[in-house]
Design a protein around this motif. Structure first.
Motif, short mmCIF file in Angstrom:
data_model
loop_
_atom_site.label_atom_id
_atom_site.label_comp_id
_atom_site.label_asym_id
_atom_site.label_seq_id
_atom_site.Cartn_x
_atom_site.Cartn_y
_atom_site.Cartn_z
N LEU A 110 0.83 -1.20 0.00
CA LEU A 110 0.00 0.00 0.00
C LEU A 110 0.87 1.25 0.00
CD1 LEU A 110 -2.81 1.31 0.23
CD2 LEU A 110 -2.53 1.21 2.71
N PHE A 111 1.94 1.26 0.79
CA PHE A 111 2.85 2.40 0.79
C PHE A 111 3.45 2.61 -0.60
CE2 PHE A 111 3.43 2.11 5.53
CZ PHE A 111 2.93 3.37 5.78
N PHE A 112 3.80 1.54 -1.28
CA PHE A 112 4.39 1.67 -2.61
C PHE A 112 3.38 2.25 -3.60
CE2 PHE A 112 5.50 0.05 -6.81
CZ PHE A 112 6.77 0.59 -6.92
N VAL A 113 2.14 1.76 -3.55
CA VAL A 113 1.11 2.27 -4.46
C VAL A 113 0.83 3.75 -4.17
CG1 VAL A 113 -1.34 2.06 -5.07
CG2 VAL A 113 0.06 0.02 -4.84
N GLN A 114 0.76 4.12 -2.89
CA GLN A 114 0.56 5.52 -2.55
C GLN A 114 1.74 6.38 -3.01
OE1 GLN A 114 -0.04 5.36 1.68
NE2 GLN A 114 -2.27 5.36 1.48
N GLY A 115 2.94 5.84 -2.86
CA GLY A 115 4.12 6.58 -3.29
C GLY A 115 4.17 6.80 -4.78
N GLU A 116 3.66 5.84 -5.52
CA GLU A 116 3.64 6.00 -6.98
C GLU A 116 2.67 7.08 -7.42
OE1 GLU A 116 5.35 4.45 -9.65
OE2 GLU A 116 6.68 4.06 -7.96
N SER A 117 1.62 7.33 -6.65
CA SER A 117 0.61 8.31 -7.07
C SER A 117 0.83 9.70 -6.47
CB SER A 117 -0.79 7.81 -6.70
OG SER A 117 -0.91 7.71 -5.30
N MET A 118 1.78 9.86 -5.56
CA MET A 118 2.00 11.16 -4.93
C MET A 118 3.17 11.91 -5.59
SD MET A 118 3.87 10.44 -1.35
CE MET A 118 5.64 10.52 -1.30
N ASP A 119 3.26 13.17 -5.26
CA ASP A 119 4.39 13.99 -5.72
C ASP A 119 5.54 13.74 -4.76
OD1 ASP A 119 6.09 15.83 -6.81
OD2 ASP A 119 5.08 17.56 -5.93
N PRO A 120 6.63 13.11 -5.20
CA PRO A 120 7.69 12.73 -4.28
C PRO A 120 8.67 13.85 -3.94
CG PRO A 120 8.21 11.94 -6.46
CD PRO A 120 6.86 12.59 -6.54
N HIS A 121 8.48 15.02 -4.51
CA HIS A 121 9.43 16.11 -4.29
C HIS A 121 9.14 16.84 -2.98
CE1 HIS A 121 9.58 15.44 -8.65
NE2 HIS A 121 10.86 15.70 -8.49
N MET A 122 10.21 17.07 -2.23
CA MET A 122 10.14 17.89 -1.02
C MET A 122 11.17 19.00 -1.20
SD MET A 122 9.72 15.12 2.02
CE MET A 122 9.47 16.37 3.23
N GLY A 123 10.71 20.13 -1.60
CA GLY A 123 11.62 21.21 -1.94
C GLY A 123 12.11 21.06 -3.37
N ARG A 124 13.18 21.78 -3.69
CA ARG A 124 13.67 21.75 -5.07
C ARG A 124 14.59 20.57 -5.36
NH1 ARG A 124 15.26 28.01 -6.36
NH2 ARG A 124 13.15 28.83 -6.17
N HIS A 125 15.36 20.14 -4.35
CA HIS A 125 16.41 19.17 -4.63
C HIS A 125 16.23 17.83 -3.93
CE1 HIS A 125 18.54 22.49 -6.46
NE2 HIS A 125 18.35 23.20 -5.36
N PHE A 126 15.17 17.66 -3.18
CA PHE A 126 15.03 16.41 -2.42
C PHE A 126 13.80 15.66 -2.90
CE2 PHE A 126 13.78 13.93 1.36
CZ PHE A 126 14.96 13.21 1.51
N GLU A 127 13.99 14.38 -3.18
CA GLU A 127 12.90 13.55 -3.67
C GLU A 127 12.90 12.23 -2.89
OE1 GLU A 127 11.87 11.14 -7.73
OE2 GLU A 127 12.81 13.10 -7.91
N ILE A 128 11.72 11.82 -2.41
CA ILE A 128 11.59 10.57 -1.67
C ILE A 128 11.17 9.48 -2.66
CG2 ILE A 128 10.33 9.33 0.12
CD1 ILE A 128 9.92 11.96 1.55
N PRO A 129 11.97 8.43 -2.82
CA PRO A 129 11.55 7.34 -3.69
C PRO A 129 10.34 6.61 -3.12
CG PRO A 129 13.90 7.21 -3.18
CD PRO A 129 13.32 8.25 -2.31
N SER A 130 9.43 6.22 -3.95
CA SER A 130 8.19 5.59 -3.47
C SER A 130 8.47 4.26 -2.76
CB SER A 130 7.21 5.39 -4.62
OG SER A 130 7.79 4.58 -5.61
N ALA A 131 9.51 3.57 -3.14
CA ALA A 131 9.81 2.28 -2.51
C ALA A 131 10.31 2.45 -1.08
CB ALA A 131 10.84 1.52 -3.32
N SER A 132 10.77 3.63 -0.72
CA SER A 132 11.30 3.85 0.63
C SER A 132 10.24 4.32 1.62
CB SER A 132 12.45 4.85 0.59
OG SER A 132 11.97 6.12 0.24
N LEU A 133 9.01 4.50 1.21
CA LEU A 133 7.98 4.97 2.12
C LEU A 133 7.64 3.96 3.21
CD1 LEU A 133 5.53 6.83 -0.26
CD2 LEU A 133 7.12 7.80 1.37
N SER A 134 7.83 2.70 2.97
CA SER A 134 7.49 1.70 3.98
C SER A 134 8.40 1.79 5.20
CB SER A 134 7.55 0.30 3.38
OG SER A 134 8.86 0.00 2.96
#
Length: 90
Positions: free
Chosen positions: A44-68
């Protein structure tokens, strides 16, 4: 040959071993349920991560696989608080 005595079909050790196995069935069943829920939570975390905007600020991005990992971190954080504060207060 006569029919076997129904009271001597198995030894006391065999009966005690069977009772021990039967006592373990609730633990085994709970483990299966926990594993199913835990795997569902990870996907579920992976599916949610795929549908969200992973950017936090200009230079930082959270990979969807790391949300768990946030679930694991929250358990590591809250279990000691639960054991040391909430349970003694109850």
């Amino acid at each position: 040959m006569g029919s076997p005595d129904p009271w001597k079909l198995c030894t006391v050790t065999q009966v005690e071993e069977l009772k021990a196995i039967i006592r373990l069935l609730p633990v085994w069943a709970t483990g299966i349920v926990f594993s199913a829920v835990y795997r569902q939570m990870g996907s579920l975390f992976f599916v949610q991560g795929e549908s969200m905007d992973p950017h936090m600020g200009r230079h930082f991005e959270i990979p969807s696989a790391s949300l768990s990992i946030f679930d694991t971190i929250s358990v590591i954080f809250w279990v000691p608080i639960y054991v040391r504060i909430i349970i003694p207060a109850a």
